[in-house]
Design an enzyme around this catalytic site. Sequence first.
Site, PDB file in Angstrom:
ATOM      1  N   SER A 210       0.810  -1.206   0.000  1.00 51.10           N
ATOM      2  CA  SER A 210       0.000   0.000   0.000  1.00 51.10           C
ATOM      3  C   SER A 210       0.850   1.267   0.000  1.00 51.10           C
ATOM      4  CB  SER A 210      -0.961  -0.038   1.186  1.00 51.10           C
ATOM      5  OG  SER A 210      -1.955   0.947   1.102  1.00 51.10           O
ATOM      6  N   ASP A 374      -9.750  -2.967  -5.223  1.00 49.03           N
ATOM      7  CA  ASP A 374      -9.484  -3.977  -4.197  1.00 49.03           C
ATOM      8  C   ASP A 374     -10.244  -3.712  -2.904  1.00 49.03           C
ATOM      9  OD1 ASP A 374      -8.123  -1.904  -2.944  1.00 49.03           O
ATOM     10  OD2 ASP A 374      -6.125  -2.745  -3.231  1.00 49.03           O
ATOM     11  N   HIS A 407      -7.579  -5.438  -0.488  1.00 50.25           N
ATOM     12  CA  HIS A 407      -6.400  -4.625  -0.200  1.00 50.25           C
ATOM     13  C   HIS A 407      -5.562  -5.215   0.933  1.00 50.25           C
ATOM     14  CE1 HIS A 407      -4.163  -0.867  -0.495  1.00 50.25           C
ATOM     15  NE2 HIS A 407      -4.179  -0.774   0.829  1.00 50.25           N
TER      16      HIS A 407
END
Length: 449
Positions: A210, A374, A407
Site C-alpha cells: 500500500s 481492491d 487490499h
Amino acid sequence: MKGSLAQSYTNYVRFIIIMLHLHVLCLATTTSLHPIILVPGSGGNQLEARLTTNYKPSSLICRVYPGPFHKDKDGWYRIWFDASVLLAPYTKCFAERMMLYYDSNSDDYLNAPGVETRVPHFGSTQSLLYLDPNLKLISGYLAPLVKSLEEIGYKEGKTLFGAPYDFRYGLAPEGHPSKIGTKYLKDLKDLIERASSSNGGKPVILLSHSLGGLYAHQLLIRNAKSWREKFIKHFIALSTPWAGTVQEMLTFASGYTLGVPLVKPLLVREEQRSSESNLWLMPCPRIFGNVTALVTTPYTNYTSHDIPKFLKDIGFPQGVHPYKTRVLPLVEKLKAPEVPITCIIGSGIDTPETLFYDYKGFDKQPSIKWGDGDGTVNLLSLLAIQSEWMNEKNQSIEMINIKGVSHTDVLSHKKVLDQILRVISDIHSYGLKLDGSFEEQQTRIVSNM
C-alpha cells in the site's frame, strides 16, 4: 472434459510453483539470499507516544488515560494500534494526540503540542507482524507473509528486515522541508546499504504494501541510478495506490473508520484530515481526470481537479495550501525508477467510485456508487504505472491481477504468497535484471488469476 483439463493444468502449475519454492530452499542452504526489506502500509505501522507537560488534555479522561500500567518507565505507550481506541471517550483522546498541524512558518508538519511520538523496532519485522501484539488472533498484519519468507530460508535480522514509519507524515517535493519523511528515507537508504553489506554485497529486494510502495518509489527516484543498480535487485509492490483513492475523499469529507465497529467517523475526522499522508493519497488529477465526478452534492460536483474547492467546501480550507504546494508537485508525474518491478494487486471488489451527498451535508455518510478495485484502491490507480511506464525503455514491469483479493487480503492470500515466492525464486534462479531476460518482455501482464 474441459473441466478435467483445466484442473490438470492448475495442478501442474501448482506443482511447478512448489518445485520453485524447493529450489529457493536449496539456494538458502548453499548461497546467501538477496536480503528483503518489508515496507508496510499506512495502518500496519505501530506508533508509540509520550505526553509532556505541554500537553493540554481536553477532558479528565484524557488527563489520566492511559494509566501507569500501560506505560514504560519513561512514559512511552503504544498509541497505534491499541484496542482502547474503539471506546468513544478514549477515541477522542486518541484523535487529539494523533493530530498533525501544518506550520506555515516552517512549511512543515508537526505533532500536537505536548505529544512526542516514535516508531518502535526500525530494521526489524517485530512490530509489523501484528497491529496489537496482545490481540494476535484478530490483528495479524505481515505475520503470514513473514512466515512464508522464513519457510524458504529468510532469517529475521540477517536476510529479512522491516522498515516501519510514522504513517501520518508524508513527503514533500524539492524546495519544501519534510523533516520526518526525509529522515525516514535516509534511514531506509541506510538500512538497504547495511542489509546489502552484511550479505556479501547482494542487492536488496524491496517488498512493500500500500502506502509503503509510494515511499519506496520516492526513495528510488530520489537516488542516483548508480546507487539503484548497486543496491536494488527488485521491487515487489503489493496493492500500491499509485494515483490515490476516491476513498480518501470520503475520509476527508465524513471520516472513515475502516469498518471498525463502535467508532463514530466524526470523532476521528479532524485527526484524519490533519494527516499529511492522507492528503498525499487524494485522487491524482492527472490519472483520474476532470470529467468524472468523484463527489456529488445538490450544489456542485467535484472531479479530481476540484480538490482545492472540495477541501474548502467540506470545512478544511487549511488543507488547500499544503495540497497545492506539497502534494500536487509530488504526484504530477510518476517517474519510472528503472528497477525491475512486480506489482501484485487484487480486483473485482466493490470500491468507492463516486460519493453522493444530499442536503444534510458532509457530516452524514454518503451513498456510494461502487466500481472496480481492491475494496480500498480504485483499479485505475492500481494500474496507473502500467500505462505510465510500459513504453519506458529501461523499465520492466510485471503486473499480476488476482480477482477477488482485497487490499489487506493481499498479505495472506495463498495465491498472492505463491506469486511472491515465485518472483523471489526467479530472482535467485535467473537473476532477473534490466539487461537480462526480464527486459525481453518489458511489461508482462497476468490477470484474472
